[in-house]
Motif scaffolding. Structure first.
Motif, PDB file in Angstrom:
ATOM      1  N   GLN A   1       2.015   4.784  -6.314  1.00 57.52           N
ATOM      2  CA  GLN A   1       3.105   4.311  -5.467  1.00 57.52           C
ATOM      3  C   GLN A   1       4.446   4.821  -5.990  1.00 57.52           C
ATOM      4  O   GLN A   1       5.283   5.319  -5.227  1.00 57.52           O
ATOM      5  CB  GLN A   1       3.112   2.780  -5.408  1.00 57.52           C
ATOM      6  N   ALA A  55      -2.893   2.347  -9.018  1.00 61.30           N
ATOM      7  CA  ALA A  55      -2.272   2.299  -7.694  1.00 61.30           C
ATOM      8  C   ALA A  55      -0.756   2.193  -7.818  1.00 61.30           C
ATOM      9  O   ALA A  55      -0.004   2.831  -7.052  1.00 61.30           O
ATOM     10  CB  ALA A  55      -2.826   1.122  -6.892  1.00 61.30           C
ATOM     11  N   ARG A  56      -0.273   1.390  -8.763  1.00 61.04           N
ATOM     12  CA  ARG A  56       1.171   1.281  -9.006  1.00 61.04           C
ATOM     13  C   ARG A  56       1.763   2.652  -9.341  1.00 61.04           C
ATOM     14  O   ARG A  56       2.826   3.031  -8.835  1.00 61.04           O
ATOM     15  CB  ARG A  56       1.452   0.316 -10.165  1.00 61.04           C
ATOM     16  N   PRO A  90      -1.422  -4.539  -6.527  1.00 61.46           N
ATOM     17  CA  PRO A  90      -1.997  -3.216  -6.798  1.00 61.46           C
ATOM     18  C   PRO A  90      -2.332  -3.074  -8.286  1.00 61.46           C
ATOM     19  O   PRO A  90      -1.622  -3.611  -9.139  1.00 61.46           O
ATOM     20  CB  PRO A  90      -0.879  -2.251  -6.381  1.00 61.46           C
ATOM     21  N   THR A 113       0.845  -1.183   0.000  1.00 59.50           N
ATOM     22  CA  THR A 113       0.000   0.000   0.000  1.00 59.50           C
ATOM     23  C   THR A 113       0.882   1.235   0.000  1.00 59.50           C
ATOM     24  O   THR A 113       2.108   1.148   0.173  1.00 59.50           O
ATOM     25  CB  THR A 113      -0.900   0.034   1.243  1.00 59.50           C
TER      26      THR A 113
END
Length: 446
Positions: free
Chosen positions: A264, A260-261, A256, A213
């Motif tokens: 990050q 989301a990647r 993810p 996360t």
């Protein structure tokens, strides 16, 4: 809008550590051609060596390297015997006037070797090649393998750069990727290397891992920063289970998503820049005094099978099973299967099974793709005259059709915008004349 852009531009494309990429290698380039290419290396050619150790005492589920697990040392001993023989065979074909300016031990886990075997391997290399006095010697290190005797052996072989795979310090993530490694272990390795005079430390972090996360990744980045590594590689996990079957051990449902990647990656990059690291290419960071940062500022950053590098060698010689070399004439790859590699070395001394001979157009496009990946642009005047018009037309056509603000034409230069830099792989693919005919499958672009 940015999330929509990420989704549209995340189609799988090569990582462009070579051009053409490995799926385009063919078996018409074998040991005879390789022997001829080696014989042309002389005093005007600086050499870089890569020695591959394809063994680990555990398999990390995320890994896409050519390696295998073994809990017995006998297969490693047999492999090292063959590797020594290949080193001697290659060294006999290369002029001793060609200086070695860099050596990289990769894997697998090179630090799995017994201390005396590390020392013997470096001695074999020094017997068969002429090392420059200031040659950089880098080693990929697994903290789980290391003890005082191995640290001493690494010091004895002259290691100048330690490269540590960290990936993520969160216990849940580590369990999901079968990579248990505490922060305390990692810090101990960094301190031991520096205590023995190692002047450069590199740490690898992965994003896009299972159960990862924003919060857990941020904790890992903060922990890595406390180690003050000279370089940090921030890689996106490449999920390629069709190529690496052990990746099927990772539950795709807990990976993810693409958006989301991307977030990050962006967060981790911003954290590193905020504490003084300079962004290098698409996924590296370095302290301002590091050689990689200097190369980026001076426009001499390079990209090869090891990723971003300041290595200015004219030829990269790959040694060991599956290793890939890059010579002035083209690329060469050794047999990946260790048993067959050993058989070929025993019979012929060399184990090359496929490669690619570069055309002049390949060289022009390789230059463009490398500059896009390293400098986020290129000058039309630097292109070979025979292909300047064609590539310029492709660049201007792409820029004219670009509705996402990825690039622009600035006088006599093609440049990626800040918004386009995270998608450099996608832009580089525009200049890849082989991509449409490729058989390879690639990882997603973010």
């Amino acid at each position: 809008m940015q999330d929509d852009l990420v989704k549209r531009l995340s189609s799988p494309v090569p990582r462009y550590t070579s051009y053409p990429t490995a799926p385009h290698f063919n078996d018409s380039i074998g040991t005879e051609v390789y022997a001829d290419w080696l014989g042309l290396l002389g005093r005007d050619n600086r050499l870089s060596l890569y020695a591959h150790i394809p063994y680990c005492d555990r398999l990390c589920w995320f890994c896409a390297c050519h390696t295998k697990q073994t809990l017995r040392y006998e297969p490693i001993e047999a492999y090292l015997k063959g590797l020594h023989a290949e080193i001697a065979a290659v060294g006999a074909r290369v002029s001793r006037d060609a200086p070695v300016t860099a050596l990289h031990f990769g894997g697998g886990s090179p630090t799995l070797l017994r201390p005396q075997d590390m020392i013997a391997l470096k001695h074999c290399l020094a017997q068969n090649f002429a090392f420059a006095s200031d040659a950089e010697i880098s080693v990929e290190m697994d903290p789980n393998d290391l003890d005082e005797a191995r640290h001493d052996a690494l010091s004895e072989i002259g290691m100048t750069r330690a490269s540590l795979g960290i990936q993520d310090f969160d216990p849940k993530v580590q369990k999901a990727i079968n990579r248990i490694q505490t922060f305390e272990q990692t810090r101990g390795v960094v301190e031991a290397a520096r205590a023995r005079g190692v002047r450069s430390v590199n740490c690898d972090i992965l994003y896009g891992l299972p159960y990862q996360t924003m919060e857990t990744l941020a904790e890992t980045v903060r922990a890595v920063i406390t180690l003050a590594p000279d370089r940090i590689a921030l890689f996106g996990y490449a999920h390629v289970p069709w190529m690496k079957k052990h990746q099927t051990m990772i539950d795709e449902a807990v990976l993810p998503g693409i958006v989301a990647r991307f977030h990050q990656m962006t967060m981790a990059a911003e954290m590193l820049v905020a504490v003084g690291y300079e962004a290098i290419g698409i996924d590296h960071f370095a302290l301002p005094a590091d050689r990689l940062a200097l190369a980026a500022r001076q426009g001499t950053l390079r990209r090869n099978f090891q990723g971003y590098t300041d290595d200015q060698a004219d030829a990269l010689i790959g040694l060991g099973a599956s290793s890939i070399g890059q010579l002035p004439q083209g690329y060469i790859q050794n047999m990946p299967a260790t048993g067959e590699y050993l058989r070929r070395v025993e019979e012929d001394g060399l184990a090359a099974v496929r490669g690619y001979a570069l055309t002049e157009e390949d060289r022009a496009r390789a230059f463009v793709i490398e500059r896009v990946m390293c400098d986020f642009g290129f000058a039309f005047a630097d292109l070979p005259s025979a292909f300047r018009r064609t590539i310029r037309a492709e660049a201007t056509g792409f820029a004219a059709a670009d509705r996402d603000g990825l690039c622009r034409i600035d006088g006599e230069r093609f440049l990626l915008t800040p918004a386009g830099r995270p998608f450099a792989r996608t832009v580089a693919a525009v200049f890849d004349a082989h991509l449409a005919s490729g058989r390879g499958r690639h990882s997603i672009a973010v």
